[in-house]
Scaffold this motif. Sequence first.
Motif, mmCIF file in Angstrom:
data_model
loop_
_atom_site.group_PDB
_atom_site.id
_atom_site.type_symbol
_atom_site.label_atom_id
_atom_site.label_comp_id
_atom_site.label_asym_id
_atom_site.label_seq_id
_atom_site.Cartn_x
_atom_site.Cartn_y
_atom_site.Cartn_z
ATOM 1 N N ALA A 1 21.251 7.658 -73.232
ATOM 2 C CA ALA A 1 19.977 7.459 -72.708
ATOM 3 C C ALA A 1 20.822 5.913 -71.306
ATOM 4 C CB ALA A 1 18.804 7.330 -72.975
ATOM 5 N N ASP A 2 21.485 4.794 -71.720
ATOM 6 C CA ASP A 2 21.493 4.306 -71.193
ATOM 7 C C ASP A 2 22.728 4.154 -70.441
ATOM 8 O OD1 ASP A 2 19.630 2.562 -72.188
ATOM 9 O OD2 ASP A 2 21.337 0.991 -73.560
ATOM 10 N N LYS A 3 23.996 4.851 -70.747
ATOM 11 C CA LYS A 3 24.916 5.475 -70.719
ATOM 12 C C LYS A 3 24.499 6.814 -69.041
ATOM 13 C CE LYS A 3 28.191 5.220 -73.661
ATOM 14 N NZ LYS A 3 29.308 5.999 -74.691
ATOM 15 N N LEU A 4 23.518 7.659 -69.416
ATOM 16 C CA LEU A 4 23.353 8.322 -68.377
ATOM 17 C C LEU A 4 22.545 7.408 -67.002
ATOM 18 C CD1 LEU A 4 23.097 11.051 -67.937
ATOM 19 C CD2 LEU A 4 20.661 11.091 -69.360
ATOM 20 N N ASP A 5 21.784 6.140 -67.742
ATOM 21 C CA ASP A 5 21.439 5.792 -66.718
ATOM 22 C C ASP A 5 22.591 4.761 -65.562
ATOM 23 O OD1 ASP A 5 18.590 4.752 -65.725
ATOM 24 O OD2 ASP A 5 18.622 2.969 -66.443
ATOM 25 N N ARG A 6 22.952 4.784 -66.007
ATOM 26 C CA ARG A 6 24.198 4.082 -65.059
ATOM 27 C C ARG A 6 24.930 4.928 -64.672
ATOM 28 N NH1 ARG A 6 24.872 0.404 -70.168
ATOM 29 N NH2 ARG A 6 27.167 2.225 -70.394
ATOM 30 N N GLN A 7 25.232 5.941 -64.949
ATOM 31 C CA GLN A 7 25.771 7.363 -64.092
ATOM 32 C C GLN A 7 24.810 7.821 -62.844
ATOM 33 O OE1 GLN A 7 28.623 8.691 -64.233
ATOM 34 N NE2 GLN A 7 29.569 6.813 -65.628
ATOM 35 N N VAL A 8 24.078 7.396 -63.193
ATOM 36 C CA VAL A 8 22.655 8.505 -62.554
ATOM 37 C C VAL A 8 22.118 7.630 -61.362
ATOM 38 C CG1 VAL A 8 19.811 9.262 -61.558
ATOM 39 C CG2 VAL A 8 21.557 9.999 -63.598
ATOM 40 N N LEU A 9 22.380 6.772 -61.443
ATOM 41 C CA LEU A 9 22.713 5.139 -60.367
ATOM 42 C C LEU A 9 23.559 5.020 -59.726
ATOM 43 C CD1 LEU A 9 20.057 1.750 -62.611
ATOM 44 C CD2 LEU A 9 19.313 4.101 -61.116
ATOM 45 N N LYS A 10 24.505 5.382 -60.522
ATOM 46 C CA LYS A 10 25.526 4.448 -60.002
ATOM 47 C C LYS A 10 26.035 6.409 -58.651
ATOM 48 C CE LYS A 10 31.268 5.390 -60.113
ATOM 49 N NZ LYS A 10 31.893 5.313 -61.028
ATOM 50 N N TYR A 11 26.248 8.008 -59.108
ATOM 51 C CA TYR A 11 25.300 8.806 -58.332
ATOM 52 C C TYR A 11 24.967 8.542 -56.659
ATOM 53 C CZ TYR A 11 24.932 13.563 -57.063
ATOM 54 O OH TYR A 11 24.536 15.460 -55.864
ATOM 55 N N LYS A 12 23.960 8.266 -57.103
ATOM 56 C CA LYS A 12 22.572 8.357 -56.374
ATOM 57 C C LYS A 12 22.658 7.522 -55.421
ATOM 58 C CE LYS A 12 17.398 7.449 -55.884
ATOM 59 N NZ LYS A 12 16.497 6.340 -56.990
ATOM 60 N N GLY A 13 23.374 6.303 -55.782
ATOM 61 C CA GLY A 13 23.980 5.118 -54.262
ATOM 62 C C GLY A 13 24.849 5.459 -53.837
#
Length: 108
Positions: free
Chosen positions: A78-90
Motif C-alpha cells: 500500500a505504501d509503494k502504491l501510494d507513492r506510485q499513484v502520487l508520482k503518476y498524478k503529479g
Amino acid sequence: MNLTITGHHVEVTPAIREYVNTKLDRVIRHFDNVTSVNVILSVEKLRQKAEVTLHVRGKDIYVESEDGDMYAAIDSMADKLDRQVLKYKGKNHDHGHDTLKHQQPTEL
C-alpha cells in the motif's frame, strides 16, 4: 471501481479482505480515475507476497511486496502504491500547464 482479491495458496479471509480494502481506500482517495484494482496474495514457503495492479485511464500501475508476514506485505504494498499513484498524478497534472515560460516576449 472493481476490486478483485485473489489468493494463491492462501485463503482470503474476511479479515484480510477488510484490511486490504482499508489500505487501498487510503490510496484511491488521492486519485478518482481508478477503473479497477486486482490484488493477488500468495504464499510460497516462508515468503508472503502481495501484488496489486491498479487500472487507471491510460495506464496500469503494478506494485509487489514480499515479507515474512502477510499484513506487513500488504502494508508495504500500500505504501509503494501510494507513492506510485502520487508520482503518476503529479506527472499527469504538471504536463503542459506551464504556459508562461514558453510564451514569446512581445515587443513594445
